[in-house]
Design a protein around this motif. Structure first.
Motif, short mmCIF file in Angstrom:
data_model
loop_
_atom_site.label_atom_id
_atom_site.label_comp_id
_atom_site.label_asym_id
_atom_site.label_seq_id
_atom_site.Cartn_x
_atom_site.Cartn_y
_atom_site.Cartn_z
N PRO A 5 26.13 -58.73 24.10
CA PRO A 5 25.39 -59.13 22.90
C PRO A 5 25.29 -60.64 22.70
CG PRO A 5 26.82 -57.28 22.41
CD PRO A 5 27.16 -57.72 23.81
N ASP A 6 26.29 -61.40 23.21
CA ASP A 6 26.22 -62.85 23.07
C ASP A 6 25.30 -63.50 24.10
OD1 ASP A 6 27.66 -62.61 25.40
OD2 ASP A 6 29.49 -63.56 24.65
N GLY A 7 24.70 -62.69 24.97
CA GLY A 7 23.76 -63.21 25.97
C GLY A 7 24.39 -63.49 27.31
N ASN A 8 25.73 -63.48 27.41
CA ASN A 8 26.37 -63.71 28.71
C ASN A 8 26.08 -62.54 29.65
OD1 ASN A 8 27.38 -66.12 27.85
ND2 ASN A 8 29.44 -65.38 27.49
N ILE A 9 25.90 -62.87 30.92
CA ILE A 9 25.42 -61.89 31.90
C ILE A 9 26.45 -61.70 33.01
CG2 ILE A 9 23.61 -61.41 33.58
CD1 ILE A 9 21.73 -63.13 31.86
N ASN A 57 20.48 -65.37 21.23
CA ASN A 57 19.84 -65.00 19.97
C ASN A 57 18.46 -64.40 20.21
OD1 ASN A 57 22.05 -65.94 18.53
ND2 ASN A 57 21.17 -67.96 18.18
N ALA A 58 17.75 -64.92 21.21
CA ALA A 58 16.41 -64.42 21.52
C ALA A 58 16.47 -62.97 22.02
CB ALA A 58 15.73 -65.31 22.55
N LEU A 59 17.55 -62.62 22.74
CA LEU A 59 17.68 -61.25 23.22
C LEU A 59 17.95 -60.28 22.08
CD1 LEU A 59 19.85 -61.70 26.44
CD2 LEU A 59 17.46 -61.05 26.34
N ASN A 60 18.68 -60.76 21.05
CA ASN A 60 18.92 -59.96 19.84
C ASN A 60 19.53 -58.61 20.18
OD1 ASN A 60 18.94 -59.39 17.10
ND2 ASN A 60 16.89 -58.46 17.15
N LEU A 61 20.63 -58.61 20.93
CA LEU A 61 21.27 -57.37 21.35
C LEU A 61 22.40 -57.00 20.39
CD1 LEU A 61 21.57 -57.92 25.21
CD2 LEU A 61 19.74 -56.78 23.95
N ASP A 62 22.44 -55.75 19.97
CA ASP A 62 23.54 -55.24 19.17
C ASP A 62 24.65 -54.66 20.03
OD1 ASP A 62 22.29 -55.88 16.76
OD2 ASP A 62 21.18 -53.99 16.74
N ASP A 63 24.32 -54.32 21.26
CA ASP A 63 25.28 -53.72 22.17
C ASP A 63 24.95 -54.17 23.58
OD1 ASP A 63 27.40 -52.27 23.06
OD2 ASP A 63 26.55 -50.30 22.64
N LYS A 64 25.89 -54.02 24.49
CA LYS A 64 25.65 -54.43 25.87
C LYS A 64 24.57 -53.56 26.50
CE LYS A 64 29.81 -51.83 26.84
NZ LYS A 64 31.24 -51.99 27.10
N SER A 107 22.72 -69.94 27.19
CA SER A 107 22.71 -70.72 25.96
C SER A 107 22.72 -69.79 24.76
CB SER A 107 21.46 -71.61 25.90
OG SER A 107 20.29 -70.82 25.78
N GLU A 108 23.25 -70.29 23.63
CA GLU A 108 23.27 -69.51 22.40
C GLU A 108 21.85 -69.14 21.97
OE1 GLU A 108 24.87 -69.93 17.78
OE2 GLU A 108 25.38 -71.42 19.30
N ARG A 109 20.94 -70.04 22.23
CA ARG A 109 19.54 -69.78 21.87
C ARG A 109 18.98 -68.57 22.63
NH1 ARG A 109 14.59 -74.18 22.55
NH2 ARG A 109 12.91 -72.81 21.82
N PHE A 110 19.32 -68.48 23.92
CA PHE A 110 18.84 -67.36 24.71
C PHE A 110 19.49 -66.06 24.23
CE2 PHE A 110 18.99 -64.55 28.47
CZ PHE A 110 17.64 -64.47 28.73
#
Length: 397
Positions: A239-243, A198-205, A193-196
């Motif tokens: 960075p978008d949270g996708n794994i 955003n919670a990770l707040n990653l600038d890079d992979k 989810s977009e919320r997750f």
């Protein structure tokens, strides 16, 4: 206190010390990976990174003096103001410091590096830090792998031509970096989810080791930044949270057909897949053989005649095979309901050999891999009946 809380968060609350050997920015696999992301050749990246590491070694005494350390030798930083250098890891040959963006840029300026070279140096530091499991230290700033001696620009320099025992370390490192690259390019992508994200707040992979297992009524995926070892599997979080996870793990667990609830637990990224069907009663358990066929490289599960007669299972029938949680282990479910099963779950019931009445099926490769029964060791499987399904658990002899 705030520093104590952050220290526990970053160091794992007093977990065991990290292994002394670390991946360095000038290691060939890191250079190769970095060259793919900048407008420079691999030789140009290698030259720039090694020059930077040599200057880092010269600056080590100053950096060592400025690096803040905690009581146990590991330093901490404040959540909101990472404005000082702090020790992440240290051994006889390298000091790893966090909060290092300014000093990295300063050294690059002293070397009069171009923008592309400066980016290559920064990315190589990040890639090496990620490969070592220091990802959590780059949420708000950079990590600098500072050699303590000028010669220590790459742990792989000279490997492969000495015939020494270090060849094994070089091969292990290359395998590790190749595994990370493979999952990044060909792994199964789990959208969060977009919320997750955003919670990770990653600038890079970021790179994490992958483990998986059962927990009562749930299947779990755990992505651990500190996971290591020869057999560790790799994942990449964008960075978008996708794994990105290994495709064989995704297929083996049936992740693509389950809802995954993502959460953070003790510094790990955890995916929980609820499945409560094991509450149903399993009756009439019987043990049969679990055999690896060396000819077709399949793991065959023999079926009990009493069960096949009860459920009218015959040679030539098709069944779908899934994994379910059963306490802290996996249960294997073979069901005749194949109308909505993906093709990689459908198996054909076979006779184990002419002149016999015993039948079996071959596990899907990914399921056997996740169950860890494709290693040639002797095992049995205990089958029970649940409605019109067979439910089995692996017995490790």
């Amino acid at each position: 206190m705030v520093l104590d809380r952050v220290k526990d968060k970053l160091t794992g609350g007093g977990s065991e010390e990290r292994e002394t050997e670390v991946v360095m920015p000038a290691d060939p696999a890191v250079v190769k990976k970095t060259a793919k992301e900048v407008d420079l050749s691999r030789d140009e990246v290698e030259d720039g990174v090694k020059r930077f590491q040599e200057v880092g070694a010269m600056a080590f005494p100053v950096i060592d003096k400025k690096a803040v350390r905690g009581e146990d030798g590991t330093s901490v930083k404040d959540d909101e103001s990472p404005s000082f250098l702090y020790a992440v890891h240290e051994d006889d040959e390298v000091l790893v410091v966090g909060g290092a963006k300014n000093i990295i840029l300063s050294l690059a300026d002293r070397l009069e590096m171009s923008n592309a070279e400066r980016r290559a140096v920064t990315l190589s530091q990040r890639a090496a830090a990620d490969a070592n499991g220091f990802s959590e230290h780059m949420v708000m700033d950079d990590v600098f792998m500072v050699p303590k001696q000028k010669r220590f620009v790459s742990r792989l320099d000279g490997f492969g031509d000495t015939g020494g025992e270090d060849d094994g370390a070089a091969d292990a490192l290359r395998d590790k970096m190749d595994g990370v690259q493979e999952v990044e390019e060909d792994g199964f992508v789990l959208e969060t989810s977009e919320r997750f994200g955003n919670a990770l707040n990653l600038d890079d992979k970021k790179y994490f080791g992958v483990t998986y297992g059962a927990d009562h009524e749930s299947l779990r995926l755990e992505l651990d930044p500190s996971a290591g070892g020869e057999d560790v599997r790799h994942s990449v979080i964008q960075p978008d949270g996708n794994i990105h996870i290994p495709r064989e793990v995704a297929v083996g667990l049936g992740v693509e057909h389950r809802d995954v609830d993502w959460r953070m637990e003790d510094g790990k990224v955890v995916g929980v897949m609820e499945d409560g069907r094991m509450d149903d009663e399993v009756e009439d358990t019987v043990r049969t053989s679990l055999v690896e066929d060396n000819v077709n490289e399949k793991v065959r599960a023999h079926l009990a005649g009493s069960h096949t007669r009860t459920l009218n299972i015959e040679e030539g029938d098709e069944m779908a095979v899934y994994l379910e949680p059963d306490g802290d282990d996996f249960a294997v479910v073979a069901t005749p309901r194949i109308f909505d099963a993906p093709t990689d779950r459908t198996v054909e019931i076979e006779n184990i050999g002419k002149g016999t009445e015993m039948i079996c099926f071959s596990f899907p490769e990914e399921v056997a891999d996740v169950l860890e029964v494709d290693d040639g060791k002797d095992r049995q499987i205990e089958w029970g009946v649940r409605g019109d399904e067979l439910v089995g658990t692996v017995v490790r002899l």
